[in-house]
Write an enzyme that holds these catalytic residues in place. Structure first.
Site, PDB file in Angstrom:
ATOM      1  N   TYR A 276       0.867  -1.194   0.000  1.00  0.00           N
ATOM      2  CA  TYR A 276       0.000   0.000   0.000  1.00  0.00           C
ATOM      3  C   TYR A 276       0.898   1.238   0.000  1.00  0.00           C
ATOM      4  O   TYR A 276       2.090   1.145   0.318  1.00  0.00           O
ATOM      5  CB  TYR A 276      -0.979   0.009   1.193  1.00  0.00           C
ATOM      6  N   HIS A 326       6.287  -0.582   1.006  1.00  0.00           N
ATOM      7  CA  HIS A 326       6.062   0.445  -0.020  1.00  0.00           C
ATOM      8  C   HIS A 326       7.120   0.295  -1.108  1.00  0.00           C
ATOM      9  O   HIS A 326       8.229  -0.153  -0.842  1.00  0.00           O
ATOM     10  CB  HIS A 326       6.177   1.844   0.592  1.00  0.00           C
TER      11      HIS A 326
END
Ligand code: C5P
Length: 350
Positions: A276, A326
């Site tokens: 995410y 990430h």
């Protein structure tokens, strides 16, 4: 002769009827339009074009002058600058979770509850309704406005801020957005001292001065229960890590990040790179949706290629990149593209 006189009278009569109808049509239309416009505030006249979605604006506006969405020299919201941007940018998804959009669409809900799947989801509507008795649950930002120039600084935590002397520039923005630990005391010359928005999740939350908006990034329903508890009873002390039992923040300024907006960034902008988007990305796109000009500080590696934080001495530390949650390189690519098309300005520091 008699006959032609009749014809003349008839013709004259028809001419009078025609001219009278033309006169009334013209006058009444003018009066109606004038009265309509008089009842609109100048900014409402602009907003007529701003009500539809972003693509709707493009269809309605004609020519460069009417495409302006703000009073800055470059406006984030102006369509027609980049097709790449226009196709991704979705103005219909509100960055904040408020009383008006409490119910998540099933696709958003299913994605969101899988972010930290070890936590059991609970009745969201009930939990949010209780939370919105303590914090406003409203959207304070309004829409594009041709007479506004809202300049925002998004300040990431990169070590490239060290010795950058950006402090004064950062302070000069209307909104200054920071995230997680982001200390300012002792670092004012490089990172500034003003903060208007601080993005945190429960496990990274800290007390904030009055007048700073705490923007909670929720990853699970327990996070909503935690903020409710931390602002009232103090019942919750632990999620997957210890969390603050009580939080000293301005309750009137607490805002909740919308999971639908979180997913929109993951789908449209970071395109599923990483599990995410990073907190920095969440803050950047929040700014792109509520500001007219966005200046970006403290993102990416420093000039030696290190990804540490500005308050760390260890320049080889680089948690942000190492976790793999990430995709730092892809995020850096998005930031570069946004800068190339002039939607943001990036200050790269040292
Ligand atoms: O490390 P932390 O998540 O607290 O940093 C806040 C944000 O700043 C990150 O989510 C990331 O977007 C950005 N950042 C960066 N480069 C670094 C450190 C942080 O882009 N070296």
């Amino acid at each position: 002769m008699k006959c032609s006189l009749r014809v003349c009278i008839l013709f004259l009569g028809l001419l009078i009827v025609f001219l009278t109808s033309v006169f009334f049509t013209y006058t009444l239309t003018g009066v109606t339009n004038a009265a309509y416009l008089e009842n609109q505030a100048p900014e409402d006249v602009d907003r007529i074009k701003l009500v539809p979605s972003y693509l709707g604006i493009q269809k309605l506006t004609k020519g460069p002058a009417s495409q302006r969405t703000c009073a800055c020299s470059h406006c984030v919201g102006d369509p027609g600058v980049s097709q790449w941007f226009d196709e991704k940018f979705d103005q219909d998804i509100l960055p904040l979770w408020t009383k008006t959009n409490m119910i998540l669409e099933p696709t958003v809900y299913n994605w969101w509850v899988m972010l930290q799947p070890q936590f059991k989801p609970q009745d969201l509507k009930d939990i949010l309704t209780k939370l919105f008795l303590i914090v406003p649950g409203e959207n304070p930002y309004g829409s594009w406005n041709r007479s506004r120039c809202r300049r925002c600084a998004v300040v990431g935590n990169s070590g490239n801020l060290h010795q950058s002397h950006y402090g004064e520039d950062i302070n000069a923005h209307e909104f200054v957005m920071r995230m997680n630990q982001a200390p300012t005391v002792g670092f004012e010359a490089d990172v500034g001292s003003r903060t208007t928005h601080h993005f945190m999740y429960p496990e990274s939350a800290k007390n904030l001065p009055a007048n700073v908006s705490f923007v909670l990034v929720p990853f699970k329903t327990l996070d909503l229960l935690w903020i409710t508890s931390a602002l009232s009873t103090g019942k919750i002390r632990f999620t997957y890590a210890p969390v603050k039992q009580f939080l000293r923040v301005d309750k009137e300024k607490v805002q909740i990040y919308n999971p639908a907006f979180f997913k929109y960034i993951h789908d449209k902008w970071t395109e599923h790179h990483g599990r995410y988007p990073s907190t920095g990305m969440l803050a950047l796109f929040f700014a792109l949706h509520i500001c007219d000009e966005v200046n970006v500080y403290g993102f990416g590696a420093d000039s030696r290629g290190n990804w540490h934080h500005y308050w760390e001495n260890n320049r080889y530390a680089g948690e942000f990149r190492k976790t793999g949650v990430h995709d730092a390189d892809f995020e850096a690519k998005i930031i570069n593209t946004l800068a190339d098309i002039g939607k943001i300005k990036v200050f790269r520091g040292n």
